[in-house]
Design a protein around this motif. Sequence first.
Motif, short mmCIF file in Angstrom:
data_model
loop_
_atom_site.label_atom_id
_atom_site.label_comp_id
_atom_site.label_asym_id
_atom_site.label_seq_id
_atom_site.Cartn_x
_atom_site.Cartn_y
_atom_site.Cartn_z
N GLN A 199 48.48 45.13 31.82
CA GLN A 199 49.57 44.48 32.54
C GLN A 199 49.24 44.33 34.03
OE1 GLN A 199 52.91 46.97 31.59
NE2 GLN A 199 53.28 46.00 29.62
N GLU A 200 48.67 45.40 34.61
CA GLU A 200 48.29 45.34 36.02
C GLU A 200 47.19 44.32 36.25
OE1 GLU A 200 49.62 46.80 38.69
OE2 GLU A 200 51.20 47.48 37.33
N MET A 201 46.22 44.25 35.33
CA MET A 201 45.15 43.27 35.45
C MET A 201 45.71 41.86 35.36
SD MET A 201 42.04 42.49 35.98
CE MET A 201 41.16 44.05 35.85
N GLY A 202 46.67 41.66 34.47
CA GLY A 202 47.29 40.34 34.36
C GLY A 202 48.00 39.94 35.64
N LYS A 203 48.70 40.90 36.26
CA LYS A 203 49.38 40.61 37.52
C LYS A 203 48.37 40.28 38.62
CE LYS A 203 53.31 43.66 36.53
NZ LYS A 203 54.02 44.91 36.93
N LEU A 204 47.27 41.06 38.67
CA LEU A 204 46.26 40.82 39.69
C LEU A 204 45.60 39.46 39.50
CD1 LEU A 204 44.53 41.74 42.07
CD2 LEU A 204 43.06 42.97 40.44
N GLU A 205 45.28 39.13 38.25
CA GLU A 205 44.66 37.83 37.97
C GLU A 205 45.58 36.68 38.40
OE1 GLU A 205 43.04 35.13 34.21
OE2 GLU A 205 43.98 37.09 33.86
N SER A 241 38.38 35.28 37.78
CA SER A 241 37.49 35.27 36.61
C SER A 241 36.58 36.49 36.59
CB SER A 241 36.66 33.98 36.60
OG SER A 241 37.49 32.84 36.51
N ILE A 242 36.08 36.86 37.77
CA ILE A 242 35.20 38.04 37.86
C ILE A 242 35.94 39.30 37.42
CG2 ILE A 242 34.07 39.58 39.51
CD1 ILE A 242 33.16 37.11 41.04
N MET A 243 37.18 39.45 37.86
CA MET A 243 37.94 40.64 37.51
C MET A 243 38.19 40.72 36.01
SD MET A 243 38.09 42.24 40.24
CE MET A 243 38.94 43.57 39.39
#
Length: 232
Positions: free
Chosen positions: A94-100, A113-115
């Motif tokens: 969920q945090e990665m989705g928010k950051l993306e 894309s890198i993340m």
Amino acid sequence: MSYETEGESQDERELKRDVAVSAVGQVLMAPITWVPFIPAMAAVALLPMPWWAEAATLAVPAAIVATSWAAYWPRLTQVLRAKAKYERTINAQQEMGKLENALRLNHMHREASIMVMADELVTQIAALNANNANDQSLRIEALAQRVLDQMRADARAALKPGAPEGTLPRLEASLQTLRESCATVEKQVGLLKKMAAPQQRDRLGELRDQLKSENSIAENVMNRLESDTQNQ
């Protein structure tokens, strides 16, 4: 085996701590912990007995409880660890989705894309280690997770006004290192599987080689006999 100082991530240490706290809480709340003490405590409260008899009376259920939990403790911590890791995985996704999304909204599509790719690589390393881990591959996994954590921190910092430049090159270099790490762990796992696989014995080939050897010996014997006959 411990990587507290050189390989274990902060997240892993927190996971161990949370599992231990949760396990102790479940032990204290479970009926199996306190029910065996009820008859003993009733006897101590109602029957006149010296202190050593009271201690002995309470020691019996204490031994039963300790033995029971000693046998169940590894299974309990394993279940709680799996549950905690699952919850952390969901939260991390969920945090990665928010950051993306935040990166893309700020037109930082390459960084986003890198993340995503970095997260997938670290997940793949963990999956490779799930059933075929060794000391080195576990250290690689722990360090890869720390690299990913720092990449997230740098990516979040890049979203702030007035952030210094150079985030993209650092993220790209880190992504390449994660790729190399994933390839290394994959190679290690493949080698370990190959070494662990039972080698099929070629019994037919062994017998065939023995027969060829006997044929060669017999041929040499016949050649000598033939030569001796001709000389006579």
